[in-house]
Enzyme design. Structure first.
Site, PDB file in Angstrom:
ATOM      1  N   VAL A  90       0.925  -1.159  -0.158  1.00  0.00           N
ATOM      2  CA  VAL A  90       0.094   0.114  -0.079  1.00  0.00           C
ATOM      3  C   VAL A  90       1.094   1.234   0.070  1.00  0.00           C
ATOM      4  O   VAL A  90       1.991   1.142   0.415  1.00  0.00           O
ATOM      5  CB  VAL A  90      -0.931  -0.088   1.438  1.00  0.00           C
ATOM      6  N   SER A  91       0.274   2.396  -0.267  1.00  0.00           N
ATOM      7  CA  SER A  91       0.941   3.745  -0.322  1.00  0.00           C
ATOM      8  C   SER A  91       2.152   3.764  -1.200  1.00  0.00           C
ATOM      9  O   SER A  91       2.259   3.310  -2.320  1.00  0.00           O
ATOM     10  CB  SER A  91       1.084   4.247   1.148  1.00  0.00           C
ATOM     11  N   ASN A  92       3.382   4.147  -0.639  1.00  0.00           N
ATOM     12  CA  ASN A  92       4.506   4.012  -1.433  1.00  0.00           C
ATOM     13  C   ASN A  92       5.011   2.680  -1.691  1.00  0.00           C
ATOM     14  O   ASN A  92       5.336   2.489  -2.763  1.00  0.00           O
ATOM     15  CB  ASN A  92       5.631   4.567  -0.534  1.00  0.00           C
TER      16      ASN A  92
ATOM     17  N   GLY B 299      -2.881  -1.123  -2.939  1.00  0.00           N
ATOM     18  CA  GLY B 299      -3.996  -0.099  -2.068  1.00  0.00           C
ATOM     19  C   GLY B 299      -3.309   1.165  -2.129  1.00  0.00           C
ATOM     20  O   GLY B 299      -1.971   1.407  -1.750  1.00  0.00           O
TER      21      GLY B 299
ATOM     22  N   HIS C  66      -6.648   7.373   3.791  1.00  0.00           N
ATOM     23  CA  HIS C  66      -5.437   6.967   3.799  1.00  0.00           C
ATOM     24  C   HIS C  66      -4.962   5.930   5.018  1.00  0.00           C
ATOM     25  O   HIS C  66      -4.225   5.189   4.727  1.00  0.00           O
ATOM     26  CB  HIS C  66      -4.371   8.073   3.421  1.00  0.00           C
TER      27      HIS C  66
END
Length: 699
Positions: free
Chosen positions: A310-312, A335, A612
């Site tokens: 997820v994210s980075n 994600g 987030h």
């Protein structure tokens, strides 16, 4: 612990850490060799450790479901000198809890958690998973990259039906950063999990003492660690001494200050993590040749491999799939990916049939703008009732908002004669920059929690390849007085447990973001009445004026959105105010459709009321308004598994219309399936249209 000897580089400070372990021999070699050989990028020794699944394990470090869910974090026998095992346990505890809602009402132990099986049932008890870990550095020979690679091989791994799941760290977290986001699912599926810390990895350098972190979180001086530290500031000892005299109690961080622009390598190091996992699996399951060495059982493409996180970490998985030329990656499931897309002419993002005001901006652009405007926008009428996510008294925060608005107005950056109108204009500018009204109640907590200031400062440093001694835009990282916010020596060095408790992006673990003004360094929120506006404006100007090479370095991290026809799923919360969906996932999907056309196998699931940080969902006001995106990340992984293993079609791109829990902030009703509608094969009016470079998302 067993260690497998690779290259010759090894720090003297590691000798004690290796006591009780064994070094196994292996040579570097090419992929056509019949003998398993360490990939050439592996530097130093590989540490191999077996976990029994009782006293210690891969998923919970021996804590089990109960321990991970406890608010009492694991301690150290000797707080002044924790062991590598204790730091690992704390790292798993901290990182697991940082990525998911850990409260039972929020879903922990019922929808996810070590005790919950892949069908969503509470059947796994404490959920401890036995197996083996392989730990090593990836480096280019300079001793300055030192990306941490980790492979977990569960005891349930089936050599006849092998699988790998990547779990590249989110944020700037250490190597266990995605253990809840992707590692847990992979381990439960019986897959090897390939982790890496992306070359950020929570590595820090305490300038005043010269103390640095090693690969296992234990500490050494920079001189004794040599090239085996996670990170050592590149300046000479005399330069650092002079800096420390002028700016005491400061810290250099790897993501911010390595001068490597590590993001440009996130795809490559994720591929390296997969290759390292192949090596580990061949080492563990390959045939024995010449009595000691192992042969090759698995070659590139032989193992079902899902790039996930997820994210980075999600952005890293996408980049890895784009760069894969050897068939390492089978599919992708990510994600809320932080991804910077190289947009081509004609590509368009629409919502409800109308073009959105802005899309596809890089993080350096939208983060510096949000950091400048959010403290003012938080005072807008539309943001009334936003969750409060700050340790500062509300009165102090309200004063910051008023003063930031006033300074913005005086600088001609917002219009309006009073705070209310200035705040409304600031919010309108965020809309024009691609933020959605769905994020209105998140603008305040993204800044109040210091998430956005932290991102703006760390990435500006990274994208300009700045050194710690540069004090870019007069910001630095330091320990502070808890009352006044002024820089001060810590009672206990934060380095001791940094590996276990830090997240790689100050403020974290007692190391704060400070602004260096005329009176010295002070917590950036308190340094001036307008919360260090001058520094925030400076960060913004770096981007708008293309200063210090920021444009070139941002271009180096952009991707083409070409997944090479691999099946892929992206999940993103519509309300995300940290990584806005218009600039990341929507833009990526649109560009992918232009790049791959009808050959694309990418599905996109946009989750209403998703934001987030699932770890914030227990905070009053978050609990009543927002739903866990993690739930859909796991559903997407299951969908992809069924697609790969049984040919089940992936559901088409769609909006998932969730139902907030409601109730009283801080006491929302328990999360239930009524809040979480499934991803469906026939979404009807909720279908997202994607064609020839245009994405149209239903309102």
């Amino acid at each position: 612990m067993t260690a497998i000897r690779g290259g010759s580089r090894r720090a003297p400070g590691l000798a004690l850490a290796l006591l009780g372990g064994v070094l196994l021999g292996a040579c570097h070699g090419d992929e056509n060799a019949q003998v398993n050989a360490l990939p050439g990028f592996v530097s130093g020794s590989v540490r191999k450790t077996a976990y029994d699944g009782a006293s210690d394990d891969l998923l919970t470090a021996g804590l089990g479901k109960t321990g991970l869910g406890s608010d009492t974090r694991p301690g150290f026998a000797n707080p002044a000198q924790p062991s590598a095992a204790e730091l690992r346990r704390l790292a798993i505890y901290s990182n697991y809890r940082a990525l998911v809602d850990i409260t039972p009402n929020g879903g922990y132990g019922r929808f996810w958690g070590p005790n919950v099986d892949l069908a969503g049932n509470d059947t796994l008890g404490e959920g401890k998973i036995a197996g083996t870990e392989y730990l090593a550095y990836s480096d280019d020979g300079s001793g300055r990259k030192n990306v941490t690679l980790l492979v977990q091989v569960p005891a349930s791994f089936d050599p006849a039906n092998p699988c790998i799941v990547t779990a590249t760290a989110s944020g700037s977290r250490g190597v266990y950063g995605a253990i809840a986001a992707a590692g847990e699912w992979g381990l439960k599926r019986g897959c090897a999990v390939a982790y890496n810390d992306k070359g950020g990895g929570n590595g820090a350098h305490e300038i005043g003492t010269g103390v640095v972190t090693l690969i296992d979180g234990t500490l050494a001086t920079a001189s004794s660690a040599g090239s085996s530290s996670l990170f050592t500031a590149s300046e000479s000892s005399s330069t650092l001494a002079a800096f420390n005299s002028a700016f005491p109690n400061r810290y250099a961080y790897k993501h911010a200050h390595s001068q490597q622009n590590p993001e440009q390598d996130w795809g490559r190091v994720t591929l390296q993590a997969v290759e390292f996992a192949y090596w580990a699996l061949n080492e563990q399951f390959g045939p024995v040749v010449d009595g000691t060495r192992h042969g090759i059982r698995y070659r590139p493409g032989d193992i079902t491999t899902i790039a996930a996180s997820v994210s980075n970490g999600g952005g890293s998985a996408l980049a890895a799939a784009e760069q894969d030329t050897r068939g390492w990656i089978t599919a992708v499931v990510v994600g809320e990916p932080q991804i910077n897309v190289r947009m081509t002419p004609g590509v368009t993002v629409e919502q409800g049939g109308a073009p959105v005001p802005s899309f596809g901006r890089p993080l350096a652009d939208y983060a510096t703008l949000a950091n400048l405007l959010q403290p003012c926008a938080a005072a807008a009428v539309a943001a009334t009732g936003a969750p409060y996510l700050s340790a500062l008294p509300m009165g102090v925060t309200q004063s910051i908002r008023t003063q930031r608005c006033a300074t913005l107005a005086a600088a001609g950056l917002v219009s309006g004669a009073d705070t209310a109108s200035q705040a409304s204009d600031a919010l309108a500018q965020l809309y024009a920059a691609g933020y959605l009204a769905d994020s209105d109640l998140l603008q305040a907590p993204m800044w109040d929690s210091q998430a956005m200031p932290a991102i703006a400062v760390t990435y500006a440093n990274a994208y300009t390849r700045s050194r710690v001694t540069d004090n870019l835009c007069n910001f630095s990282f330091a320990t502070t007085n808890p009352v006044t916010g002024a820089v001060a020596a810590p009672a206990v060095s934060p380095m001791t447990n940094l590996f276990g408790a830090g997240n790689g992006v100050p403020p974290t673990n007692g190391i704060n973001l400070v602004f260096n003004g005329a009176s010295g360094g002070v917590d950036h929120r308190l340094a001036t009445p307008d919360a260090s506006f001058a520094g925030a404006f400076c960060l913004r100007q770096l981007w708008t004026a293309n200063q210090l090479g920021i444009g070139t370095n941002v271009d180096a991290v952009r991707v083409a959105a070409n997944l090479q026809h691999k099946p892929a799923i992206i999940v993103h919360g519509r309300s995300d105010a940290l990584v806005p969906v218009n600039h990341a996932s929507r833009a990526y999907v649109a560009q992918n459709s232009a790049t791959e056309g009808r050959a694309s196998q990418l599905s996109f699931y946009e989750v209403t009321n998703g934001q987030h940080f699932d770890a914030f969902l227990s905070v009053p006001g978050f609990d009543t308004r927002f739903v866990p995106v993690h739930y859909y990340d796991e559903q997407a992984l299951n969908l992809m598994w069924n697609h790969l293993k049984s040919g089940a079609p992936l559901p088409p791109s769609q909006v998932i219309r969730t139902v907030p829990r409601g109730g009283v902030p801080g006491a929302a009703p328990a999360l239930s399936t009524a809040n979480l509608p499934p991803i469906v094969q026939s979404p009807g009016a909720n279908a997202i249209a994607v064609n020839a470079g245009v994405i149209d998302v239903p309102l």
